[in-house]
Design an enzyme around this catalytic site. Structure first.
Site, PDB file in Angstrom:
ATOM      1  N   CYS A  73      54.322  25.314  59.190  1.00 29.24           N
ATOM      2  CA  CYS A  73      54.844  23.985  59.536  1.00 29.24           C
ATOM      3  C   CYS A  73      53.701  23.024  59.843  1.00 29.24           C
ATOM      4  CB  CYS A  73      55.779  24.095  60.732  1.00 29.24           C
ATOM      5  SG  CYS A  73      56.506  22.514  61.230  1.00 29.24           S
ATOM      6  N   LYS A  93      80.753  16.037  64.159  1.00 32.06           N
ATOM      7  CA  LYS A  93      79.763  16.165  63.072  1.00 32.06           C
ATOM      8  C   LYS A  93      80.398  15.910  61.720  1.00 32.06           C
ATOM      9  CE  LYS A  93      78.941  19.934  61.080  1.00 32.06           C
ATOM     10  NZ  LYS A  93      79.179  20.698  59.821  1.00 32.06           N
ATOM     11  N   CYS A 135      62.083  25.865  59.721  1.00 29.46           N
ATOM     12  CA  CYS A 135      62.432  25.961  61.147  1.00 29.46           C
ATOM     13  C   CYS A 135      63.698  26.793  61.299  1.00 29.46           C
ATOM     14  CB  CYS A 135      62.610  24.566  61.742  1.00 29.46           C
ATOM     15  SG  CYS A 135      62.525  24.535  63.544  1.00 29.46           S
TER      16      CYS A 135
END
Length: 319
Positions: A304, A224, A294
């Protein structure tokens, strides 16, 4: 009454015996011919199947429909790998475009922590390019399992103490630890920073590695961090940076064909179908979405826009 000649009886018996032998031989020959015919048909079928596969690479399903017998042959491990490779990128999640558009709408103000305190905001813009790249890398090394606010504060302290390769080489691990505390695993990260800085000095003339393959060899640097470093520091789009937020949200939205358990598997799954032009922004977009709506625990599904087209949202709504 005339008596049958023994020769006649014997001849009849012989004829009967010969007839039986001929019929038996005929049946055997018939079975043999039929068997050979089937063998030729099977061999021809398999031969055509192999030829078809070589002529139509990647179209295995069509080949099996044309030659049903081919599907009964035992599959080799290489066959499954080949099929997996050939089918890469053919699957796309349902409603992903609408979901992504809704997330963009919810993130329109770009006011999450990542937007103001992410790694893009931590480097000294007045410093030389190689120093900026180094600072971005250090910021990402600190960010693992640490909130952006905490990472940003640690970077502020490091920059106040002249965050360069040359100066970090002069610092002790204890001093680095004091400056980056209380980031997650700060003691280990202090050692990682020291060792990674030594490598940058010895092998890259005080710059950072220029490829993902070289970056992940640095202590404390994972995939990452490497992909985001390439994108932000080197301005080269090599892949999608998948952290815990992107990993979690991708699984909730159904953006992976099968549930993934680690971020690296999520990255591979996303890159198999998500258009490359979306890769650049998707990390920051989803990270901010994960920070505001979220959430890891008690997500705000009621707020959402994707609640009705998100598998996780629909389940949460029923609860």
């Amino acid at each position: 009454m005339a008596t049958k000649s023994p020769y006649f009886a014997s001849g009849t018996s012989t004829l009967v015996s010969v007839g039986r032998t001929l019929r038996s031989a005929s049946r055997r020959n018939h079975v043999k011919i039929e068997y050979e015919s089937k063998e030729e048909t099977r061999n021809d079928s398999e031969g055509n199947t192999r030829q078809s596969k070589s002529d139509n690479f990647g179209n295995g399903s069509a080949d099996q429909e044309s030659h049903p017998r081919a599907s009964k042959r035992p599959k080799k491990e290489t066959d499954s790998v080949k099929v997996e490779t050939e089918n890469a990128g053919t699957w796309t999640p349902k409603n992903w475009q609408q979901q992504l558009e809704n997330i963009r709408e919810m993130r329109r103000d770009r006011n999450a922590a990542v937007d103001h305190q992410g790694c893009e905001r931590t480097a000294d813009v007045t410093a030389p390019p190689e120093v900026q790249r180094y600072q971005i890398l250090i910021s990402l090394m600190l960010s693992s399992q640490t909130k952006d606010q905490v990472t940003f504060e640690a970077m502020r302290k490091l920059k106040e103490n002249n965050l360069t390769v040359e100066n970090i080489l002069k610092m002790s691990e204890d001093k680095i630890g004091e400056l980056i505390k209380p980031v997650g695993f700060w003691k280990k990260k202090a050692g990682y920073i020291k060792k990674a800085t030594e490598i940058c000095h010895e092998q890259y003339t005080d710059d950072i590695p220029p490829t993902v393959e070289e970056l992940v060899k640095l202590p404390g640097v994972g995939p990452k961090m490497a992909y985001i470093t390439m994108n932000v520091a080197w301005n080269k789009l090599s892949g999608i940076g998948v952290d815990t937020h992107v990993h979690r949200i991708s699984n909730r939205l159904g953006w992976v064909k099968k549930t993934t358990t680690v971020p690296e598997h999520t990255r591979i799954a996303l890159e198999s179908w998500l258009p490359r032009e979306e890769w650049n922004d998707v990390n920051v977009l989803l990270v901010g979405f994960g920070q505001q709506i979220c959430l890891p625990v008690k997500p705000l599904c009621s707020k959402c826009l994707n609640v009705n087209i998100c598998p996780f949202g629909r389940k949460n709504k029923k609860k």
